[in-house]
Design an enzyme around this catalytic site. Structure first.
Site, mmCIF file in Angstrom:
data_model
loop_
_atom_site.group_PDB
_atom_site.id
_atom_site.type_symbol
_atom_site.label_atom_id
_atom_site.label_comp_id
_atom_site.label_asym_id
_atom_site.label_seq_id
_atom_site.Cartn_x
_atom_site.Cartn_y
_atom_site.Cartn_z
ATOM 1 N N GLY A 95 60.234 1.217 52.946
ATOM 2 C CA GLY A 95 60.819 2.304 52.147
ATOM 3 C C GLY A 95 61.781 3.154 52.949
ATOM 4 O O GLY A 95 61.756 4.383 52.857
ATOM 5 N N ALA A 96 62.644 2.512 53.727
ATOM 6 C CA ALA A 96 63.588 3.266 54.567
ATOM 7 C C ALA A 96 64.907 3.520 53.845
ATOM 8 O O ALA A 96 65.875 3.937 54.465
ATOM 9 C CB ALA A 96 63.828 2.513 55.872
ATOM 10 N N SER A 228 48.895 12.164 53.434
ATOM 11 C CA SER A 228 49.394 13.446 52.909
ATOM 12 C C SER A 228 48.288 14.462 52.757
ATOM 13 O O SER A 228 47.119 14.119 52.545
ATOM 14 C CB SER A 228 50.071 13.273 51.561
ATOM 15 O OG SER A 228 50.557 14.546 51.146
ATOM 16 N N TYR A 275 48.129 8.556 42.760
ATOM 17 C CA TYR A 275 48.912 8.717 44.004
ATOM 18 C C TYR A 275 48.039 9.339 45.095
ATOM 19 O O TYR A 275 48.014 8.849 46.237
ATOM 20 C CB TYR A 275 50.130 9.604 43.741
ATOM 21 C CG TYR A 275 50.850 10.029 45.015
ATOM 22 C CD1 TYR A 275 51.848 9.244 45.579
ATOM 23 C CD2 TYR A 275 50.506 11.226 45.668
ATOM 24 C CE1 TYR A 275 52.491 9.634 46.748
ATOM 25 C CE2 TYR A 275 51.143 11.619 46.842
ATOM 26 C CZ TYR A 275 52.133 10.830 47.376
ATOM 27 O OH TYR A 275 52.765 11.208 48.540
HETATM 28 P P1 NDP Z 1 61.122 8.641 48.621
HETATM 29 O O1 NDP Z 1 60.952 8.334 47.178
HETATM 30 O O2 NDP Z 1 62.384 9.258 49.069
HETATM 31 O O3 NDP Z 1 60.881 7.348 49.481
HETATM 32 C C1 NDP Z 1 59.984 6.362 49.087
HETATM 33 C C2 NDP Z 1 60.511 5.021 49.510
HETATM 34 O O4 NDP Z 1 59.585 4.020 49.102
HETATM 35 C C3 NDP Z 1 61.856 4.661 48.865
HETATM 36 O O5 NDP Z 1 62.672 4.095 49.846
HETATM 37 C C4 NDP Z 1 61.479 3.639 47.831
HETATM 38 O O6 NDP Z 1 62.487 2.677 47.565
HETATM 39 C C5 NDP Z 1 60.315 2.964 48.537
HETATM 40 N N1 NDP Z 1 59.506 2.159 47.623
HETATM 41 C C6 NDP Z 1 58.936 2.531 46.466
HETATM 42 N N2 NDP Z 1 58.329 1.477 45.904
HETATM 43 C C7 NDP Z 1 58.535 0.414 46.712
HETATM 44 C C8 NDP Z 1 58.185 -0.954 46.650
HETATM 45 N N3 NDP Z 1 57.525 -1.461 45.621
HETATM 46 N N4 NDP Z 1 58.544 -1.752 47.669
HETATM 47 C C9 NDP Z 1 59.249 -1.260 48.707
HETATM 48 N N5 NDP Z 1 59.634 0.021 48.812
HETATM 49 C C10 NDP Z 1 59.281 0.841 47.815
HETATM 50 O O7 NDP Z 1 59.866 9.576 49.007
HETATM 51 P P2 NDP Z 1 59.419 10.228 50.408
HETATM 52 O O8 NDP Z 1 60.401 9.959 51.448
HETATM 53 O O9 NDP Z 1 59.016 11.598 50.109
HETATM 54 O O10 NDP Z 1 58.077 9.413 50.696
HETATM 55 C C11 NDP Z 1 57.860 8.705 51.889
HETATM 56 C C12 NDP Z 1 56.417 8.823 52.291
HETATM 57 O O11 NDP Z 1 56.115 10.180 52.590
HETATM 58 C C13 NDP Z 1 55.418 8.405 51.222
HETATM 59 O O12 NDP Z 1 54.390 7.659 51.823
HETATM 60 C C14 NDP Z 1 54.864 9.725 50.701
HETATM 61 O O13 NDP Z 1 53.564 9.565 50.232
HETATM 62 C C15 NDP Z 1 54.891 10.531 51.983
HETATM 63 N N6 NDP Z 1 54.826 11.970 51.844
HETATM 64 C C16 NDP Z 1 55.839 12.638 51.217
HETATM 65 C C17 NDP Z 1 55.775 14.012 51.102
HETATM 66 C C18 NDP Z 1 56.836 14.798 50.438
HETATM 67 O O14 NDP Z 1 56.670 16.018 50.354
HETATM 68 N N7 NDP Z 1 57.913 14.184 49.965
HETATM 69 C C19 NDP Z 1 54.645 14.767 51.646
HETATM 70 C C20 NDP Z 1 53.654 13.951 52.288
HETATM 71 C C21 NDP Z 1 53.761 12.612 52.390
HETATM 72 P P3 NDP Z 1 63.735 2.963 46.588
HETATM 73 O O15 NDP Z 1 64.724 3.724 47.418
HETATM 74 O O16 NDP Z 1 64.184 1.599 46.243
HETATM 75 O O17 NDP Z 1 63.222 3.741 45.431
HETATM 76 MG MG1 PMR Z 2 51.464 21.572 46.167
HETATM 77 C C1 PMR Z 2 49.218 25.290 51.172
HETATM 78 C C2 PMR Z 2 49.668 25.082 49.988
HETATM 79 C C3 PMR Z 2 50.349 23.875 49.470
HETATM 80 C C4 PMR Z 2 50.948 22.821 50.137
HETATM 81 C C5 PMR Z 2 51.112 22.636 51.608
HETATM 82 C C6 PMR Z 2 51.389 21.896 49.149
HETATM 83 C C7 PMR Z 2 52.000 20.672 49.426
HETATM 84 N N1 PMR Z 2 51.087 22.413 47.901
HETATM 85 C C8 PMR Z 2 50.454 23.634 48.078
HETATM 86 C C9 PMR Z 2 49.997 24.490 47.105
HETATM 87 C C10 PMR Z 2 50.173 24.331 45.745
HETATM 88 N N2 PMR Z 2 50.728 23.244 45.160
HETATM 89 C C11 PMR Z 2 49.788 25.289 44.710
HETATM 90 C C12 PMR Z 2 49.145 26.625 44.983
HETATM 91 C C13 PMR Z 2 50.115 24.733 43.519
HETATM 92 C C14 PMR Z 2 49.899 25.303 42.121
HETATM 93 C C15 PMR Z 2 51.042 26.101 41.644
HETATM 94 C C16 PMR Z 2 50.709 23.439 43.787
HETATM 95 C C17 PMR Z 2 51.156 22.569 42.819
HETATM 96 C C18 PMR Z 2 51.681 21.301 43.121
HETATM 97 C C19 PMR Z 2 52.096 20.305 42.170
HETATM 98 C C20 PMR Z 2 52.091 20.391 40.664
HETATM 99 N N3 PMR Z 2 51.885 20.806 44.406
HETATM 100 C C21 PMR Z 2 52.358 19.563 44.277
HETATM 101 C C22 PMR Z 2 52.497 19.229 42.945
HETATM 102 C C23 PMR Z 2 53.002 17.886 42.892
HETATM 103 O O1 PMR Z 2 53.254 17.214 41.894
HETATM 104 C C24 PMR Z 2 53.100 17.351 44.297
HETATM 105 C C25 PMR Z 2 52.012 16.324 44.434
HETATM 106 O O2 PMR Z 2 50.857 16.602 44.386
HETATM 107 O O3 PMR Z 2 52.410 15.085 44.645
HETATM 108 C C26 PMR Z 2 51.307 14.164 44.792
HETATM 109 C C27 PMR Z 2 52.750 18.550 45.154
HETATM 110 C C28 PMR Z 2 52.725 18.732 46.530
HETATM 111 N N4 PMR Z 2 52.242 19.883 47.120
HETATM 112 C C29 PMR Z 2 52.363 19.761 48.478
HETATM 113 C C30 PMR Z 2 52.954 18.493 48.764
HETATM 114 C C31 PMR Z 2 53.249 17.961 50.152
HETATM 115 C C32 PMR Z 2 53.187 17.869 47.586
HETATM 116 C C33 PMR Z 2 53.882 16.527 47.500
HETATM 117 C C34 PMR Z 2 52.894 15.488 47.440
HETATM 118 C C35 PMR Z 2 52.550 14.550 48.512
HETATM 119 O O4 PMR Z 2 53.356 13.729 48.920
HETATM 120 O O5 PMR Z 2 51.397 14.535 48.889
#
Ligand code: NDP
Ligand code: PMR
Length: 400
Positions: A95-96, A228, A275
């Site tokens: 997923g780069a 995450s 997820y």
């Molecule tokens: P993106 O959607 O930007 O990146 C996800 C990547 O995964 C894309 O390159 C996508 O490809 C690829 N992908 C999806 N499905 C497939 C598949 N079937 N085969 C191969 N590649 C695939 O999201 P992020 O960069 O945010 O996510 C990267 C990682 O970071 C994930 O593991 C996510 O859980 C994690 N993460 C993200 C957070 C955030 O806040 N964004 C927080 C914590 C963790 P394509 O470009 O073709 O869609």
């Molecule tokens: Mg969150 C310390 C507080 C904190 C952090 C670090 C995150 C990260 N979130 C926090 C708090 C809250 N979130 C609170 C208080 C709320 C209610 C208003 C809230 C809601 C929320 C939603 C609806 N947050 C989300 C969503 C998403 O749809 C995202 C998710 O869960 O994706 C699975 C998300 C996220 N919050 C984060 C992070 C990092 C996400 C992105 C998800 C992930 O990649 O794990």
């Protein structure tokens, strides 16, 4: 889901109450998205929030930090260990083509010490993405990998082996998130798509490529699976409903194909929960790999929470209001936001920094961008569950 609508009303105070399970209030805080137990002093915690479930699950919650802060030099400063290396390292990143994976590929390529294999489902998109961030041709190769097809995973492994490149680091980064889906969708082999892609596809890939990693003569061989905070119920973020919960894995064991259930715990389909469950699987798999293979192979297994990268494509299927409000919410209220560039540098540290070479660790970063060993939730560190997950997953991907 109701929480998403709450974004439109978000003031500087956020309160959540769900089934009396917990209540939390954030006001003028600097929450960075790391486990509270590691991050806030006990006296601050008690004035900021009552976190009943957390206290019940983890007696350590009210005590401050076993986390260890490690000073980490920037990823582009070559350490003496790296300077000794004769050849470039090869890192495969799934997923780069966007977000964290692309930013990590760029950060590694820029050091001049890595060749990045961008393992992507959309070849053209990946090529364009690499060019758009200024990566030089000689620093990367795009190869096709669709994690939603086990056949494609096997083909990728064969094609990678044919390149005769060594494998020094594998980064399992790709993911899909379907928070608004009413009905599940499925991978080529019929598994619910979030767990099928994020966990099962990576599970097969990591198992097959372990042999290749073993053969590498690189000084520090690593396998990283991106986790995450939202899969960890020892954090506020992990307590935003729907919460991750694998239960007794009955849904997974019955095939995750929608006939009995499309959820690991056997419950009703919920895309956001699927997820978060998949992220728990990622973190459990990393630890099980560590327990089974670290000593024998010398490979470092690690996971991480890179911070909240609120602008990535991960949220592409979320409602427009969420996509509009999530970045400012994370930047100005939660203060958990990190840019794609910063997150990429963090993951690049886990790939190559000598001070992050410890195996079995779930890395996080504090406000100063210093890395530390974070604590996983009770479920995400449950060794029995990790073993069961391993065994069930082996059957599903055809390894047992
Ligand atoms: P993106 O959607 O930007 O990146 C996800 C990547 O995964 C894309 O390159 C996508 O490809 C690829 N992908 C999806 N499905 C497939 C598949 N079937 N085969 C191969 N590649 C695939 O999201 P992020 O960069 O945010 O996510 C990267 C990682 O970071 C994930 O593991 C996510 O859980 C994690 N993460 C993200 C957070 C955030 O806040 N964004 C927080 C914590 C963790 P394509 O470009 O073709 O869609
Ligand atoms: Mg969150 C310390 C507080 C904190 C952090 C670090 C995150 C990260 N979130 C926090 C708090 C809250 N979130 C609170 C208080 C709320 C209610 C208003 C809230 C809601 C929320 C939603 C609806 N947050 C989300 C969503 C998403 O749809 C995202 C998710 O869960 O994706 C699975 C998300 C996220 N919050 C984060 C992070 C990092 C996400 C992105 C998800 C992930 O990649 O794990």
């Amino acid at each position: 889901m109701a929480l998403q609508a709450a974004y439109s009303l978000l003031p500087s105070t956020v309160s959540i109450r769900k089934e009396g399970k917990f209540s939390a209030s954030l006001k003028e805080t600097t929450l960075t998205g790391v486990s509270f137990s590691n991050h806030l002093k006990a006296d601050k915690i008690s004035t900021l929030l009552t976190f009943k479930e957390q206290r019940r699950q983890s007696p350590r919650f009210s005590t401050v930090t076993r986390a260890q802060t490690v000073a980490t030099p920037p990823a582009n400063e070559a350490s003496p260990e790296q300077k000794k290396t004769q050849r470039k390292g090869t890192a495969v990143i799934t997923g780069a083509s966007s977000g964290l994976g692309l930013a990590t590929a760029k950060a590694l390529a820029e050091t001049g010490e890595w060749h990045v294999v961008m393992a992507c489902r959309n070849f053209l998109k990946a090529e364009k993405a690499a060019k758009s961030v200024g990566m030089s041709k000689e620093d990367y190769t795009v190869m096709h990998l669709d994690l939603a097809s086990l056949e494609s995973v096997k083909q990728f492994v064969d094609s990678f082996r044919r390149t005769e490149r060594p494998l020094d680091v594998l980064v399992c980064n790709a993911a899909v998130y379907q928070p608004t889906a009413k009905e599940p969708s499925f991978t080529a082999e019929g598994f619910e798509i979030s767990v099928g892609t994020n966990h099962l596809g990576h599970f097969l890939l990591s198992r097959l490529l372990l042999d290749d990693l073993k053969k590498s003569d690189y000084p520090s061989k690593r396998m990283i699976i991106v986790g995450s905070i939202t899969g960890n119920t020892n954090t506020l973020a992990g307590n935003v409903p729907p919460k991750a919960n694998l239960g007794d894995l009955r849904g997974l064991a019955s095939g995750l194909n929608g006939q009995n259930s499309s959820m690991i715990d056997g419950g009703e389909y919920d895309g956001a929960k699927a997820y978060k469950d998949s992220k728990v699987c990622n973190m459990l798999t990393m630890q099980e790999l560590h327990r089974r293979y670290h000593e024998e192979t010398g490979v470092t297994f690690a996971s991480l929470y890179p911070g909240c990268i609120a602008t990535t494509g991960l949220f592409r299927e979320h409602v427009p209001l969420f996509r509009l409000l999530f970045p400012p919410f994370q930047k100005y209220i939660i203060k958990g936001y990190v840019s794609e560039e910063e997150a990429g540098k963090r993951l690049a540290q886990v790939v190559s920094d000598p001070s992050l070479g410890k195996s079995g660790v779930y890395w996080s970063w504090n406000n100063n961008s210093s890395s530390f060993e974070n604590q996983l939730s009770k479920e995400a560190s449950d060794a029995e569950k990790a073993k069961k997950l391993w065994e069930v997953s082996e059957k599903l991907v055809g390894l047992a």
